[in-house]
Scaffold this motif. Structure first.
Motif, PDB file in Angstrom:
ATOM      1  N   ALA A  63       0.879  -1.167   0.000  1.00 47.51           N
ATOM      2  CA  ALA A  63       0.000   0.000   0.000  1.00 47.51           C
ATOM      3  C   ALA A  63       0.914   1.214   0.000  1.00 47.51           C
ATOM      4  CB  ALA A  63      -0.904  -0.004   1.221  1.00 47.51           C
ATOM      5  N   VAL A  64       0.651   2.154  -0.892  1.00 46.27           N
ATOM      6  CA  VAL A  64       1.504   3.330  -1.030  1.00 46.27           C
ATOM      7  C   VAL A  64       0.634   4.576  -0.913  1.00 46.27           C
ATOM      8  CG1 VAL A  64       3.083   4.576  -2.556  1.00 46.27           C
ATOM      9  CG2 VAL A  64       3.086   2.073  -2.540  1.00 46.27           C
ATOM     10  N   ARG A  65       1.072   5.509  -0.103  1.00 51.10           N
ATOM     11  CA  ARG A  65       0.410   6.796   0.024  1.00 51.10           C
ATOM     12  C   ARG A  65       1.382   7.886  -0.427  1.00 51.10           C
ATOM     13  NH1 ARG A  65       0.038   4.209   4.423  1.00 51.10           N
ATOM     14  NH2 ARG A  65       1.225   5.673   5.667  1.00 51.10           N
ATOM     15  N   VAL A  66       0.890   8.818  -1.208  1.00 44.47           N
ATOM     16  CA  VAL A  66       1.697   9.918  -1.723  1.00 44.47           C
ATOM     17  C   VAL A  66       1.256  11.203  -1.030  1.00 44.47           C
ATOM     18  CG1 VAL A  66       2.345  11.196  -3.812  1.00 44.47           C
ATOM     19  CG2 VAL A  66       1.933   8.730  -3.938  1.00 44.47           C
ATOM     20  N   ASP A  67       2.202  11.949  -0.475  1.00 45.58           N
ATOM     21  CA  ASP A  67       1.879  13.199   0.236  1.00 45.58           C
ATOM     22  C   ASP A  67       0.978  14.119  -0.577  1.00 45.58           C
ATOM     23  OD1 ASP A  67       3.139  12.727   2.625  1.00 45.58           O
ATOM     24  OD2 ASP A  67       4.875  13.998   2.213  1.00 45.58           O
ATOM     25  N   GLU A 126      -5.056   5.682  -1.631  1.00 45.74           N
ATOM     26  CA  GLU A 126      -4.095   4.621  -1.360  1.00 45.74           C
ATOM     27  C   GLU A 126      -3.831   3.887  -2.662  1.00 45.74           C
ATOM     28  OE1 GLU A 126      -3.964   1.925   2.265  1.00 45.74           O
ATOM     29  OE2 GLU A 126      -4.787   0.584   0.721  1.00 45.74           O
ATOM     30  N   LEU A 127      -2.576   3.827  -3.047  1.00 48.79           N
ATOM     31  CA  LEU A 127      -2.174   3.133  -4.263  1.00 48.79           C
ATOM     32  C   LEU A 127      -1.756   1.719  -3.907  1.00 48.79           C
ATOM     33  CD1 LEU A 127       0.099   5.983  -5.677  1.00 48.79           C
ATOM     34  CD2 LEU A 127      -2.340   5.661  -6.029  1.00 48.79           C
ATOM     35  N   ARG A 128      -2.001   0.788  -4.788  1.00 49.80           N
ATOM     36  CA  ARG A 128      -1.613  -0.600  -4.572  1.00 49.80           C
ATOM     37  C   ARG A 128      -0.448  -0.923  -5.499  1.00 49.80           C
ATOM     38  NH1 ARG A 128      -2.974  -2.106   0.030  1.00 49.80           N
ATOM     39  NH2 ARG A 128      -2.501  -4.195  -0.630  1.00 49.80           N
ATOM     40  N   GLY A 129       0.362  -1.881  -5.076  1.00 44.41           N
ATOM     41  CA  GLY A 129       1.491  -2.299  -5.893  1.00 44.41           C
ATOM     42  C   GLY A 129       2.065  -3.587  -5.373  1.00 44.41           C
ATOM     43  N   THR A 130       3.188  -4.003  -5.959  1.00 47.38           N
ATOM     44  CA  THR A 130       3.883  -5.210  -5.524  1.00 47.38           C
ATOM     45  C   THR A 130       5.378  -4.937  -5.451  1.00 47.38           C
ATOM     46  OG1 THR A 130       4.048  -6.007  -7.797  1.00 47.38           O
ATOM     47  CG2 THR A 130       2.190  -6.814  -6.506  1.00 47.38           C
ATOM     48  N   VAL A 131       6.038  -5.668  -4.585  1.00 52.99           N
ATOM     49  CA  VAL A 131       7.491  -5.556  -4.474  1.00 52.99           C
ATOM     50  C   VAL A 131       8.101  -6.168  -5.736  1.00 52.99           C
ATOM     51  CG1 VAL A 131       9.537  -6.289  -3.197  1.00 52.99           C
ATOM     52  CG2 VAL A 131       7.461  -5.628  -1.962  1.00 52.99           C
ATOM     53  N   GLY A 132       8.861  -5.370  -6.447  1.00 51.79           N
ATOM     54  CA  GLY A 132       9.501  -5.837  -7.673  1.00 51.79           C
ATOM     55  C   GLY A 132      10.909  -6.343  -7.435  1.00 51.79           C
ATOM     56  N   GLY A 133      11.591  -5.804  -6.461  1.00 52.01           N
ATOM     57  CA  GLY A 133      12.957  -6.227  -6.180  1.00 52.01           C
ATOM     58  C   GLY A 133      13.463  -5.658  -4.873  1.00 52.01           C
ATOM     59  N   ILE A 134      14.410  -6.376  -4.294  1.00 51.02           N
ATOM     60  CA  ILE A 134      15.013  -5.977  -3.026  1.00 51.02           C
ATOM     61  C   ILE A 134      16.525  -6.015  -3.206  1.00 51.02           C
ATOM     62  CG2 ILE A 134      15.200  -6.484  -0.559  1.00 51.02           C
ATOM     63  CD1 ILE A 134      12.613  -8.256  -1.022  1.00 51.02           C
ATOM     64  N   ALA A 135      17.198  -4.965  -2.835  1.00 48.62           N
ATOM     65  CA  ALA A 135      18.657  -4.914  -2.966  1.00 48.62           C
ATOM     66  C   ALA A 135      19.298  -6.043  -2.167  1.00 48.62           C
ATOM     67  CB  ALA A 135      19.187  -3.572  -2.478  1.00 48.62           C
ATOM     68  N   LEU A 136      20.312  -6.644  -2.734  1.00 48.84           N
ATOM     69  CA  LEU A 136      21.049  -7.701  -2.042  1.00 48.84           C
ATOM     70  C   LEU A 136      22.148  -7.135  -1.155  1.00 48.84           C
ATOM     71  CD1 LEU A 136      21.368 -10.269  -4.947  1.00 48.84           C
ATOM     72  CD2 LEU A 136      19.759 -10.296  -3.030  1.00 48.84           C
TER      73      LEU A 136
END
Length: 94
Positions: free
Chosen positions: A36-40, A46-56
């Motif tokens: 869930a993403v909120r933009v100031d 509330e915007l929805r999305g998915t985790v695309g990648g995580i830094a190693l």
């Protein structure tokens, strides 16, 4: 020389990068997790999305060990989103 004359952008998809996921939380986050993403600038949405990648590899921020996470937002064709807007991200870890 060295000055860009054109910037190309694809506004069909939006990517949010968060750089403050701590080492205490990163082990609980997986690619594909719902967010869930909120933009100031758009406080009532509330915007929805998915985790695309995580830094190693971690980095340091204000004395904390943190990881960058990329969030791929679901289509938002009617919202006045702009590059550089501040966003707050909640990642589902269930």
């Amino acid at each position: 020389s060295g000055t860009p004359i054109v910037v190309l952008a694809d506004f069909e998809g939006w990517l949010v990068r968060t750089t403050d996921l701590t080492e205490l939380d990163v082990a609980q986050v997986e690619a594909g997790a719902s967010t869930a993403v909120r933009v100031d600038a758009i406080p009532d949405t509330e915007l929805r999305g998915t985790v695309g990648g995580i830094a190693l590899v971690a980095s340091q921020s204000r004395g904390d060990i943190v990881y960058e996470v990329e969030i791929l937002l679901d289509a938002q064709p009617d919202l006045p989103l702009r590059w550089g807007m501040t966003a707050f991200v909640d990642i589902d870890t269930n």
